[in-house]
Structures are given as structure tokens and as C-alpha cells.
Design an enzyme around this catalytic site. Structure first.
Site, mmCIF file in Angstrom:
data_model
loop_
_atom_site.group_PDB
_atom_site.id
_atom_site.type_symbol
_atom_site.label_atom_id
_atom_site.label_comp_id
_atom_site.label_asym_id
_atom_site.label_seq_id
_atom_site.Cartn_x
_atom_site.Cartn_y
_atom_site.Cartn_z
ATOM 1 N N ARG A 178 0.898 -1.145 0.089
ATOM 2 C CA ARG A 178 0.026 0.037 0.061
ATOM 3 C C ARG A 178 0.871 1.237 0.001
ATOM 4 O O ARG A 178 0.432 2.034 -0.586
ATOM 5 C CB ARG A 178 -0.910 -0.148 1.086
ATOM 6 C CG ARG A 178 -2.051 -1.294 1.057
ATOM 7 C CD ARG A 178 -2.980 -0.803 2.360
ATOM 8 N NE ARG A 178 -3.699 0.369 2.073
ATOM 9 C CZ ARG A 178 -4.355 0.916 3.367
ATOM 10 N NH1 ARG A 178 -4.602 0.185 4.398
ATOM 11 N NH2 ARG A 178 -5.469 2.053 2.905
ATOM 12 N N CYS A 234 -1.105 6.864 8.705
ATOM 13 C CA CYS A 234 -1.401 5.509 8.026
ATOM 14 C C CYS A 234 -2.699 5.638 6.990
ATOM 15 O O CYS A 234 -2.672 6.675 6.385
ATOM 16 C CB CYS A 234 -1.854 4.568 9.106
ATOM 17 S SG CYS A 234 -3.072 5.165 10.185
#
Length: 285
Positions: A178, A234
Site C-alpha cells: 500500500r 497510516c
């Protein structure tokens, strides 16, 4: 460890009057699952706080997928379940400490010192043969007065201003694919904030799900400037919080959360996006 307590530690103190145990279990994409798990079985005396209903604000255009809750609303929520300024709070989940760490960070943000995350989580508690219950505690509201620690938080505009500064390190807590922009299961744009390095939050846990000690956490961040400023993010400001605990266990003090995180960053179309690894391989689009 300063912020993590063991299963046996909690077992010995769980009935002390100033201890508030908070079940934070939550499954992404299944918003009712955590509450249902709590109602079926939990640590005796535990209360429940929900990631999206209690520990986040409603989603809007900006602010990310789990915006920080309004200070007043958060104070009401924690007071409702019996948390006062004098409480010793132990938070647990069954997601590696990610949800419990969110509550840990929020309480620290409100100025609360006596808050800890339970090591290993609920399944380990059950596997150890420790007591469980399906009986819900009668809630006796408390009075909580917040002293907001604004220095723990950084907003998008400041992150943008700090890009490329030598004494600032931006840490992306998501899994490598990611971060590199190879996959993106949650958000509309793949990639990372330019200049950010990758430290996957689960690397702070041992193979058995226990938190690594201070020395091992220090090894994870050995390349970082201990006198520099660290900004942690995040996808939505949840899984960054275990990394903040890990950094504090490792002795870093200048650590701030970008609460909106990647999902907030990409809500501004003008913000730059990087893909690939930062070590000489990235490109910005």
C-alpha cells in the site's frame, strides 16, 4: 514497557476500583461485529467503546475515513463509560492492539496519563484460561475534564509545509504494497506522502502477537534522528497509533500523529502523491 501491560498484570488488578477496562474490538467493513463480540464475551467488568461511533467523528469531505472525534463528544463518551481523570484505563482488542492504541492515543491527547494497552489481546486472554463474561457492566458515569495536548497532533497544511525538511521524518505505517502504491483496497488513490518512509505497524509485534520490547523497537527505528521531529500516519489515523506507542517505547519524544492520514491527504486533489520506494526509486505524480 511503559505503555503495555501483560495479561497477568491485568488479571491481578482487574477488580480494583480505579481500573476501567475498555473493549475496543472492531472489524473494518463490519461496523457491528465488535459490539456483537463484546456482548457475547469479554473481560469481566469491561465496557465497550466503538471505533466509529465513539472514537471517530462522522466522515466528511476532508478529515479522512476516521476523523478525530470532537473533543466535547469524546469527553462525553469516555465519561459515560466511567472514565474519570483518576481512572487507570486498560484498553484491549483482538486486532494486534490497533484499535486499543487509538483509544490510548485519544486519552493521551486529552491529557490522561494512566492509560495502557493490553498485550496480546482478547484471544490470548481466553487461551490463557482467564475469566470471561457476557454480563454487561452497569455504567456509572464519571466526570472527565480534558486538557488537550495540541502538540501531539499535526494537520494536513503543516505536513505539506514540512515536506522535504531535513529534521522531519514522515513515517507511513501501512503495509509495504500500500505504501508503494501497488495496491489500495481502502482509498481512491494509491501511493504515499512524498518523502515518507515505510514502517509497517505490525512489525512492532512478535510472531505470537505480543508487543516487542524497547530494544527491538529501537532496532526498527535505528536509522531515525532521535532529536528530529517524527510525523506518523497510516490510512485513516488508526494503525499509526501502535507505531506511536512503539516509538515512545524506543525513547523517541518528538512524535506527532497526522490524524487524517492518507485518506485525508488525497481528499485534496492538489496534494502530491509518490509511489514506489523512497530510496532513490520513487517518482511523484
Amino acid at each position: 514497557m511503559n505503555h503495555i501491560v501483560s495479561l497477568k498484570w491485568l488479571l491481578a488488578r482487574m477488580y480494583e476500583p480505579d481500573v476501567v477496562i475498555v473493549d475496543c474490538r472492531f472489524l473494518m467493513g463490519q461496523p457491528d461485529a465488535g459490539r456483537e463480540l463484546y456482548e457475547a464475551s469479554h473481560i469481566p467488568g469491561a465496557v465497550y467503546l466503538d471505533l466509529e461511533r465513539d472514537l471517530s467523528a462522522p466522515v466528511e469531505e476532508h478529515g479522512g475515513r476516521h476523523p478525530l472525534p470532537d473533543i466535547f463528544d469524546l469527553t462525553v463518551a469516555i465519561s459515560r463509560v466511567g472514565i474519570s481523570n483518576e481512572s487507570l484505563v486498560v484498553a484491549y482488542d483482538d486486532q494486534g492492539g490497533m484499535m486499543a492504541s487509538r483509544l490510548w492515543w485519544l486519552l493521551k491527547y486529552l491529557g490522561h496519563e494512566q492509560v495502557f494497552v493490553l498485550d496480546e489481546g482478547y484471544t490470548a486472554w481466553v487461551d490463557a484460561g482467564f475469566p470471561t463474561s457476557s454480563q454487561q457492566k452497569t455504567l456509572i458515569p464519571a466526570r472527565y475534564l480534558a486538557t488537550v495536548q495540541h502538540n501531539m497532533l499535526v494537520e494536513m497544511d503543516e505536513v505539506k509545509e514540512l515536506l522535504g525538511q531535513d529534521r522531519v521524518t514522515i513515517i507511513d505505517s501501512r503495509e509495504g504494497p500500500r505504501y508503494r502504491g501497488e495496491v489500495e483496497p481502502m482509498d481512491k488513490v494509491a501511493g504515499h506522502i512524498p518523502g515518507a518512509i515505510n514502517r509497517f505497524w505490525k512489525d512492532g509485534l512478535s510472531d505470537n502477537g505480543a508487543w516487542k520490547g524497547a530494544d527491538a523497537q529501537s532496532e526498527r527505528f535505528a536509522d531515525l534522528d532521535r532529536d528530529g521531529e517524527l510525523i506518523v500516519y497510516c490510512g485513516s489515523g488508526v494503525s499509526a497509533t501502535p507505531n506511536i506507542i512503539a516509538l515512545q517505547e524506543a525513547g523517541f519524544s518528538k512524535v506527532r500523529l497526522y490524524a487524517g492520514s492518507w485518506s485525508d491527504w488525497i481528499s485534496y486533489s492538489e496534494n502530491p502523491v509518490a509511489v514506489g520506494d523512497e530510496e532513490g526509486k520513487k517518482h511523484v505524480k
